[in-house]
Design an enzyme around this catalytic site. Structure first.
Site, mmCIF file in Angstrom:
data_model
loop_
_atom_site.group_PDB
_atom_site.id
_atom_site.type_symbol
_atom_site.label_atom_id
_atom_site.label_comp_id
_atom_site.label_asym_id
_atom_site.label_seq_id
_atom_site.Cartn_x
_atom_site.Cartn_y
_atom_site.Cartn_z
ATOM 1 N N GLU A 13 -9.009 -6.283 13.728
ATOM 2 C CA GLU A 13 -9.889 -6.719 12.654
ATOM 3 C C GLU A 13 -9.853 -8.241 12.568
ATOM 4 O O GLU A 13 -8.810 -8.851 12.745
ATOM 5 C CB GLU A 13 -9.449 -6.117 11.319
ATOM 6 C CG GLU A 13 -9.614 -4.612 11.263
ATOM 7 C CD GLU A 13 -9.167 -4.019 9.939
ATOM 8 O OE1 GLU A 13 -8.755 -4.791 9.049
ATOM 9 O OE2 GLU A 13 -9.234 -2.795 9.790
ATOM 10 N N CYS A 56 0.823 -1.214 0.000
ATOM 11 C CA CYS A 56 0.000 0.000 0.000
ATOM 12 C C CYS A 56 0.854 1.260 0.000
ATOM 13 O O CYS A 56 0.430 2.302 -0.517
ATOM 14 C CB CYS A 56 -0.903 0.024 1.234
ATOM 15 S SG CYS A 56 -1.861 -1.468 1.534
ATOM 16 N N SER A 92 -12.324 -6.342 8.819
ATOM 17 C CA SER A 92 -11.656 -5.754 7.673
ATOM 18 C C SER A 92 -12.687 -5.288 6.658
ATOM 19 O O SER A 92 -13.799 -5.812 6.577
ATOM 20 C CB SER A 92 -10.736 -6.796 7.028
ATOM 21 O OG SER A 92 -10.337 -6.390 5.746
ATOM 22 N N LYS A 97 -5.307 2.845 7.814
ATOM 23 C CA LYS A 97 -5.424 3.854 8.865
ATOM 24 C C LYS A 97 -4.721 5.153 8.511
ATOM 25 O O LYS A 97 -4.857 6.150 9.223
ATOM 26 C CB LYS A 97 -4.888 3.299 10.194
ATOM 27 C CG LYS A 97 -5.557 2.006 10.642
ATOM 28 C CD LYS A 97 -7.070 2.085 10.621
ATOM 29 C CE LYS A 97 -7.714 0.748 10.904
ATOM 30 N NZ LYS A 97 -7.490 -0.276 9.870
ATOM 31 N N CYS A 138 -5.130 -2.452 -1.134
ATOM 32 C CA CYS A 138 -5.977 -3.571 -1.534
ATOM 33 C C CYS A 138 -7.087 -3.080 -2.458
ATOM 34 O O CYS A 138 -7.725 -2.054 -2.206
ATOM 35 C CB CYS A 138 -6.557 -4.254 -0.307
ATOM 36 S SG CYS A 138 -5.289 -4.966 0.771
#
Length: 575
Positions: A460, A61, A486, A136, A206
């Site tokens: 999560e 990411c 999630s 986050k 993702c």
């Protein structure tokens, strides 16, 4: 050099905060430090704009964000700004998933917000471009922008492209669910290994409408990011064009003194919720929007999500409930296509302002995205003929969740379940139970002591929910927790149960075999116990914190309720 020969610097706007570190002979030491980094007189006379960059090699990411930050830096530099790049942290939710390390995820939201606030405050910056990659990052960056109230532009790093395996597109969601399929004997370990090697082909967050893409999309609806900036994939040239554009816009918003408090209103948040429920966005966005509203001092109650979901249909069929990913949405016009559909139907506050200084309706008119009718694709429906008549988010209540609980509807709308519960004190016990093949149709699983304080950090539960889904029980096994799920979770999964077990919420009173009633239409999550029976069971309930030192112990003491966004900032306000 004599006094007469002293070089004259261009005049700087005296109202800029950065004059505190650049102007006057007293600031010669400060300027000397800047000159050591290559800044010249023109830079020192320009608005000082931070570029908050959470680049890291611990997650795809964020692995490319140095390049994204460089493009934003160039946009600032080429528009007569003084760019200053600085770093902050990130946690990889996917890599920490299913481990004790997942407790760090929500805490990282707070640390990102605090660290960006500290740097911009300490260095007297005039504005900021905040960059986000993993989940986050997005709320943390926007919380910092709201808290500092500096002229700010949010910039998403972009999502990953889907991989290809066995003739079909696959994402990380398929790999997580493959773990459950292997445990159930429906997939071989060799097949899972092949999928693992092809699911994530490069950089980016993702790819489905999971938490990162949900929050990136919401940044457009809130007005924090230019329309169309959320959907370009991480490794596309258009991603870097958006980054440069964000840098240029940052100089403009500083010059115009356009701060978050100038455009963020309750209507902005209602627009964000409408988009969230229309695209089937992550339940985590409920938590983060409540936190952002608290930072902004805007009264946003968790029940608002029910009200907006009731009037806003789900019109996008994206993962995890569907098959398509963010790149598919990008190829037909991105988030503005959905925003236009909602605005044309009167489901948005079109007069809400954005970071550009224009209203969202004016921005849509300028961009002129295609209508859903014109596109004629199988993953976008019209408001008049939606995928579901109601949006994807429901807030449940009842004697198990008097302060609320959250579920995302990814399949059948009319869900009702009643049955005996199996209680687990942490995620690990539930995962072992599922992987050993004990789960059966009709089961109700409770995972508690995973709340903001009890975890701490609200882990999560994608490992558990994916294992359940991988065994074919996504719609016939119910799971609820005071932790989180999630954005890739699908099925009958209820999170954010509040009050949490650690503080003596009703979920702490449950015992194996208690009958649980879950009714989505009635927004109910309840147990067949009287108030007196629950109070008797809770007598003497005084759990010890899981950690007695370090950052986890610190945040155990600081976190508030999930019903209010699990904020830690004592200055944040909520009703």
């Amino acid at each position: 050099m004599s006094n007469q020969e002293r070089q004259e610097r261009p005049e700087k706007d005296p109202d800029l905060r950065s004059t505190e570190v650049t102007e006057g002979y007293e600031k010669a030491p400060h300027r000397a430090m800047f000159r050591a980094m290559g800044y010249d007189d023109e830079d020192l006379s320009s608005p000082m704009i931070g570029v908050a960059n959470p680049a890291a090699d611990i997650t795809p990411c964020n692995v490319h964000l140095d390049d994204v930050a460089d493009a934003a830096y160039d946009g600032i530099d080429d528009t007569e700004g003084m760019p200053i790049e600085f770093g902050t942290i990130t946690i990889s939710d996917a890599i920490s998933m299913g481990t004790e390390g997942m407790k760090a995820s929500l805490i990282s939201r707070e640390i990102i917000a605090d660290s960006v606030e500290l740097v911009t405050f300490g260095e007297r910056m005039d504005g900021i471009v905040t960059i986000g990659g993993c989940d986050k990052n997005m709320p943390g960056m926007m919380m910092a922008a709201i808290r500092t109230d500096l002229p700010s532009v949010f910039l998403y790093g972009g999502s990953i492209m889907p991989g290809e395996h066995d003739g079909r597109e696959v994402t990380i969601q398929n790999v997580f669910e493959g773990v459950g399929a292997v445990a159930d004997g429906e997939m071989s370990e060799g097949e899972l290994d092949e999928m693992e090697r092809h699911a994530c082909p490069g950089a980016g967050s993702c790819g489905g409408m999971f938490t990162a893409n949900t929050m990136a999309s919401i940044s457009e609806a809130l007005g924090f990011a230019p329309l169309g900036s959320a959907s370009p994939p991480a490794e596309h040239e258009s991603r870097y064009e958006e980054a440069r554009r964000a840098g240029e816009l940052a100089v403009e918003v500083v010059q115009e003194r356009r701060s978050p408090s100038d455009f963020l209103t309750r209507e902005s948040f209602e627009n964000a919720i409408a988009l969230q429920v229309a695209v089937g966005g992550s339940t985590n966005a409920v938590l983060h929007l409540l936190a952002l509203a608290a930072e902004a001092g805007i009264d946003l109650d968790i029940e608002t999500f029910n009200e907006i979901s009731a009037r806003t249909p789900k019109i996008a069929d994206l993962q995890p409930g569907g098959e398509r990913v963010m790149n598919d949405l990008h190829e037909v016009g991105g988030v503005p296509v959905v925003l236009r559909a909602l605005n044309d139907a009167g489901l948005l506050h079109g007069d809400a302002l954005t970071v550009t200084g224009n209203t969202i309706a004016e921005e849509l008119e300028q961009i002129d995205p295609p209508t859903v009718e014109d596109l004629d694709v199988d993953y976008l429906n019209t408001v008049e003929d939606p995928i579901h008549e109601r949006g994807a988010i429901r807030i449940l209540s009842g004697n198990l969740a008097p302060d609320g609980a959250v579920i995302k509807i990814t399949g059948e709308d009319h869900l009702h379940h009643e049955g005996p519960v199996r209680v687990f004190e942490q995620e690990e016990g539930a995962m072992e139970y599922v992987q050993e093949g004990h789960v059966e149709s009709g089961d109700v699983i409770c995972i508690r002591n995973e709340g903001p304080q009890g975890g701490p950090g609200m882990r999560e539960m994608l490992g558990v929910t994916s294992a359940v889904a991988g065994q074919g029980h996504a719609e016939d096994v119910a799971l609820f927790t005071d932790g989180r799920f999630s954005g890739a979770t699908r099925g009958f999964s209820i999170g954010h149960v509040a009050p949490e077990a650690f503080v003596g919420g009703p979920i702490a009173a449950l015992e194996d075999g208690d009958t649980i009633t879950i009714d989505i239409d009635d927004h109910e999550l309840s147990v067949d116990l009287t108030e007196d029976e629950m109070q008797q069971r809770l007598e003497g309930h005084d759990p010890e914190p899981t950690y007695d030192s370090g950052v986890l112990a610190k945040y155990h003491n600081d976190f508030g309720s999930a019903a209010n966004g699990a904020v830690t900032n004592p200055g944040a306000k909520w009703d």
